[in-house]
Design a protein around this motif. Structure first.
Motif, PDB file in Angstrom:
ATOM      1  N   GLY A 105      32.091  56.416  40.031  1.00 11.88           N
ATOM      2  CA  GLY A 105      32.967  57.047  41.006  1.00 11.88           C
ATOM      3  C   GLY A 105      34.289  56.304  41.084  1.00 11.88           C
ATOM      4  N   ARG A 106      35.392  57.032  40.975  1.00 12.35           N
ATOM      5  CA  ARG A 106      36.704  56.389  40.914  1.00 12.35           C
ATOM      6  C   ARG A 106      37.145  55.826  42.254  1.00 12.35           C
ATOM      7  N   LYS A 107      36.910  56.570  43.328  1.00 12.70           N
ATOM      8  CA  LYS A 107      37.272  56.041  44.638  1.00 12.70           C
ATOM      9  C   LYS A 107      36.417  54.829  44.983  1.00 12.70           C
ATOM     10  N   ARG A 108      35.132  54.898  44.690  1.00 13.84           N
ATOM     11  CA  ARG A 108      34.225  53.795  44.975  1.00 13.84           C
ATOM     12  C   ARG A 108      34.650  52.540  44.206  1.00 13.84           C
ATOM     13  N   SER A 109      35.018  52.716  42.935  1.00 13.06           N
ATOM     14  CA  SER A 109      35.478  51.589  42.120  1.00 13.06           C
ATOM     15  C   SER A 109      36.791  51.034  42.650  1.00 13.06           C
ATOM     16  N   PHE A 110      37.671  51.940  43.056  1.00 17.29           N
ATOM     17  CA  PHE A 110      38.963  51.537  43.608  1.00 17.29           C
ATOM     18  C   PHE A 110      38.770  50.656  44.844  1.00 17.29           C
ATOM     19  N   MET A 111      37.911  51.082  45.752  1.00 14.87           N
ATOM     20  CA  MET A 111      37.717  50.355  47.002  1.00 14.87           C
ATOM     21  C   MET A 111      37.075  48.986  46.748  1.00 14.87           C
ATOM     22  N   LEU A 112      36.064  48.930  45.884  1.00 17.87           N
ATOM     23  CA  LEU A 112      35.434  47.646  45.566  1.00 17.87           C
ATOM     24  C   LEU A 112      36.424  46.717  44.882  1.00 17.87           C
ATOM     25  N   GLY A 113      37.218  47.269  43.964  1.00 16.80           N
ATOM     26  CA  GLY A 113      38.211  46.454  43.277  1.00 16.80           C
ATOM     27  C   GLY A 113      39.235  45.867  44.233  1.00 16.80           C
ATOM     28  N   MET A 114      39.682  46.665  45.197  1.00  9.00           N
ATOM     29  CA  MET A 114      40.665  46.198  46.165  1.00  9.00           C
ATOM     30  C   MET A 114      40.087  45.062  47.018  1.00  9.00           C
ATOM     31  N   ILE A 115      38.882  45.249  47.520  1.00 10.40           N
ATOM     32  CA  ILE A 115      38.276  44.235  48.386  1.00 10.40           C
ATOM     33  C   ILE A 115      38.049  42.930  47.616  1.00 10.40           C
ATOM     34  N   GLY A 116      37.528  43.037  46.395  1.00 11.82           N
ATOM     35  CA  GLY A 116      37.308  41.845  45.586  1.00 11.82           C
ATOM     36  C   GLY A 116      38.609  41.138  45.244  1.00 11.82           C
ATOM     37  N   PHE A 117      39.628  41.914  44.931  1.00  6.60           N
ATOM     38  CA  PHE A 117      40.930  41.341  44.584  1.00  6.60           C
ATOM     39  C   PHE A 117      41.489  40.542  45.760  1.00  6.60           C
ATOM     40  N   GLY A 118      41.342  41.090  46.964  1.00  2.09           N
ATOM     41  CA  GLY A 118      41.818  40.378  48.140  1.00  2.09           C
ATOM     42  C   GLY A 118      41.063  39.084  48.382  1.00  2.09           C
ATOM     43  N   ALA A 119      39.755  39.119  48.177  1.00  4.03           N
ATOM     44  CA  ALA A 119      38.931  37.934  48.428  1.00  4.03           C
ATOM     45  C   ALA A 119      39.286  36.790  47.482  1.00  4.03           C
ATOM     46  N   VAL A 120      39.438  37.080  46.186  1.00  2.00           N
ATOM     47  CA  VAL A 120      39.742  36.002  45.239  1.00  2.00           C
ATOM     48  C   VAL A 120      41.196  35.559  45.343  1.00  2.00           C
ATOM     49  N   GLY A 210      45.829  49.153  51.352  1.00  4.24           N
ATOM     50  CA  GLY A 210      45.181  50.016  50.368  1.00  4.24           C
ATOM     51  C   GLY A 210      43.794  50.462  50.790  1.00  4.24           C
ATOM     52  N   VAL A 211      43.004  49.558  51.338  1.00  5.38           N
ATOM     53  CA  VAL A 211      41.638  49.894  51.737  1.00  5.38           C
ATOM     54  C   VAL A 211      41.631  50.840  52.931  1.00  5.38           C
ATOM     55  N   ILE A 212      42.453  50.551  53.927  1.00  4.57           N
ATOM     56  CA  ILE A 212      42.447  51.368  55.148  1.00  4.57           C
ATOM     57  C   ILE A 212      42.970  52.772  54.873  1.00  4.57           C
ATOM     58  N   VAL A 213      44.133  52.867  54.228  1.00  3.77           N
ATOM     59  CA  VAL A 213      44.722  54.182  53.966  1.00  3.77           C
ATOM     60  C   VAL A 213      43.944  54.918  52.880  1.00  3.77           C
TER      61      VAL A 213
END
Length: 503
Positions: A105-120, A210-213
């Motif tokens: 799923g593209r949206k699901r991947s997008f959201m996980l990628g954003m959260i992980g990117f912020g954490a690291v 990105g995550v919220i919007v």
């Protein structure tokens, strides 16, 4: 008119209600609510912002590197790997990220990628030593590899054809083209007025937006049916690209060293095995039909060269402005933003010309114009003037980049079936990031060789550095000329066949 070699879609991608083949190019189709239509443009804003983050993170740290090197005690090799580790991991894992986006799923991947990117990014901003920083940058590349292809695939299915698609990809291309220079400017500002650490911590702001919007404006889409991940393909292409780039990095110490030859040969063998695997498996990581299309192949090559120029050469530009010309981090960032301003000014004009001229002239002349700019900067000297020796070159590079990147994103995806959108989207970023990482290695070799020659001839320290950076700009110019030549032979066909628009 439909995409080249692709049948006219009978219905739109999943949850994209206005993608029927009969949709007019200038108005939303009947039956689509104003809210749903407006959401696509908000989605474009978020996707463009995402592209800005992943591109500028390849360069935002560049101007901060001298400060980070002093605080963390980095060696010169570790300093280069702060940039290389990000673009290498990013590029090596992008194909896997694209396939995950297609299947999971593209949206699901997008959201996980954003959260992980912020954490690291938070981890990197709090780094206490070289290992922390290098590991954080590599992990940024990992999550960017999941995030970037998902974002571009979401854009592809949200704007499947027509005038609106051209506008959307023009915006996306402008952001991709300007992101590297924006990173230099923002990095200079943050380094001078806060700390180099904020060059990483600032990502958290983008991630939150990105995550919220994105949770509200992005619609889920994925390939139809169930597909298995190509694990062996993922392993061979990741190790192959990694070995190849690492081999180029080792070449700075000598092309004939056993380690250099060994890693380069290993990289080529693994990539050959990857191609063989992709022709045999039922669900390939990268369907060969994606890259065997001559137009797309040419676009990917040009994108790789653009990656080398926008990621690799800008690092050495930052060094020249600070270490040779003595500019502060902020002033160096401002001096670099000339290229961005020209790109931004050029993009709207090029977008209007695209339906008239078609992509081919832009893909040919854009790299040549940028090459002239790079060749201009080969005349830099230790006591030279920025206004005379650097700024005219940056203006020409910005012009050439703007002309090239507007049609480039469309051509890289022309004729791609919806089921391959993630893989084709990944290849756009694979080309840029691998081009950037190889460019960093090749430019380091060119700089080292030229600096050694200058030192042997008795040049002073600043003159030695200037000679090395001049060699980098010369190498970048030659690569851009090759990109223009490739476009001459690969970007062929009727104008209408290369423009995915109706009417």
């Amino acid at each position: 008119m439909t995409l080249t070699h692709a049948p006219a879609p009978e219905s739109g991608p999943i949850e994209i209600p206005d993608s029927a083949a009969t949709t007019p190019t200038t108005a939303k189709p009947a039956g689509v609510s104003h809210t749903a239509h407006a959401r696509r443009w908000w989605a474009l804003v978020i996707i463009a912002m995402t592209q800005l983050v992943v591109v500028l993170d390849g360069t935002i740290i560049n101007i901060a590197l001298p400060s980070a090197q002093i605080e963390l005690g980095l060696s010169n090799t570790e300093r280069q790997w702060v940039v290389t580790s990000y673009v290498l991991v990013f590029g090596a894992l992008l194909l896997l990220g694209g396939r995950i986006a297609d299947t999971w799923g593209r949206k699901r991947s997008f959201m996980l990628g954003m959260i992980g990117f912020g954490a690291v990014s938070l981890y990197g901003g709090l780094a206490q030593n070289a290992l922390d920083l290098l590991l954080a940058r590599g992990l940024q590349g990992l999550f960017a590899a999941l995030l970037a292809p998902a974002a571009l695939a979401l854009l592809t299915v949200a704007f499947p054809f027509g005038r609106e698609r051209n506008i959307a990809f023009a915006v996306f291309g402008a952001v991709a083209g300007s992101g590297a220079a924006v990173g230099l400017l923002l990095g200079g500002f943050l380094t001078e007025y806060t700390s180099w650490r904020w060059c990483l911590l600032v990502n958290i702001v983008f991630v939150l937006i990105g995550v919220i919007v994105g949770a509200f404006v992005l619609s889920e889409s994925k390939s139809e049916g169930k597909a298995r991940l190509d694990i062996w393909g993922a392993i061979t292409v990741t190790l192959g690209l990694g070995a190849l780039v690492y081999g180029f990095t080792l070449a700075e110490e000598g092309w004939m060293h056993v380690d250099t030859i060994g890693f380069l040969v290993l990289g080529v063998i693994l990539l050959a095995v990857f191609v063989l695997i992709e022709t045999k498996v039922a669900h390939p990581l990268l369907p060969m039909r994606v890259v065997m299309h001559s137009v797309r192949a040419g676009a990917y090559f040009v994108q790789a060269v653009m990656g080398a120029v926008l990621i690799g050469s800008t690092m050495y530009l930052a060094f020249h402005l600070q270490l040779v010309l003595g500019m502060s981090p902020l002033l160096a960032g401002l001096a670099s933003v000339v290229m961005t301003v020209i790109t931004i000014l050029v993009v709207p004009m090029v977008t209007k010309l695209l339906p008239v001229t078609g992509p081919r002239p832009m893909m040919v002349f854009g790299p040549f114009i940028a090459a002239v700019g790079m060749f201009w900067m080969t005349f830099i000297t230790a006591d030279g003037s920025y206004v005379v020796q650097v700024m005219p070159g940056l203006i020409l590079v910005g012009l050439g980049v703007g002309v090239t990147l507007v049609p480039l994103q469309n051509l890289a995806l022309v004729g791609v079936a919806p089921s391959d959108a993630g893989s084709a989207s990944a290849m756009v970023n694979v080309a840029m990031q691998i081009g950037g990482s190889i460019g960093l290695s090749v430019f380091a070799l060119a700089a080292a060789s030229a600096s050694l020659t200058a030192a042997e001839n008795g040049a002073g320290d600043l003159a030695v550095q200037a000679s090395g950076y001049s060699a980098v700009f010369l190498s970048a110019g030659i690569a851009l000329v090759l990109a223009g030549i490739v476009s001459v032979f690969c970007v062929r066909g009727k104008k209408e066949d290369l423009l995915p628009s109706h009417g």
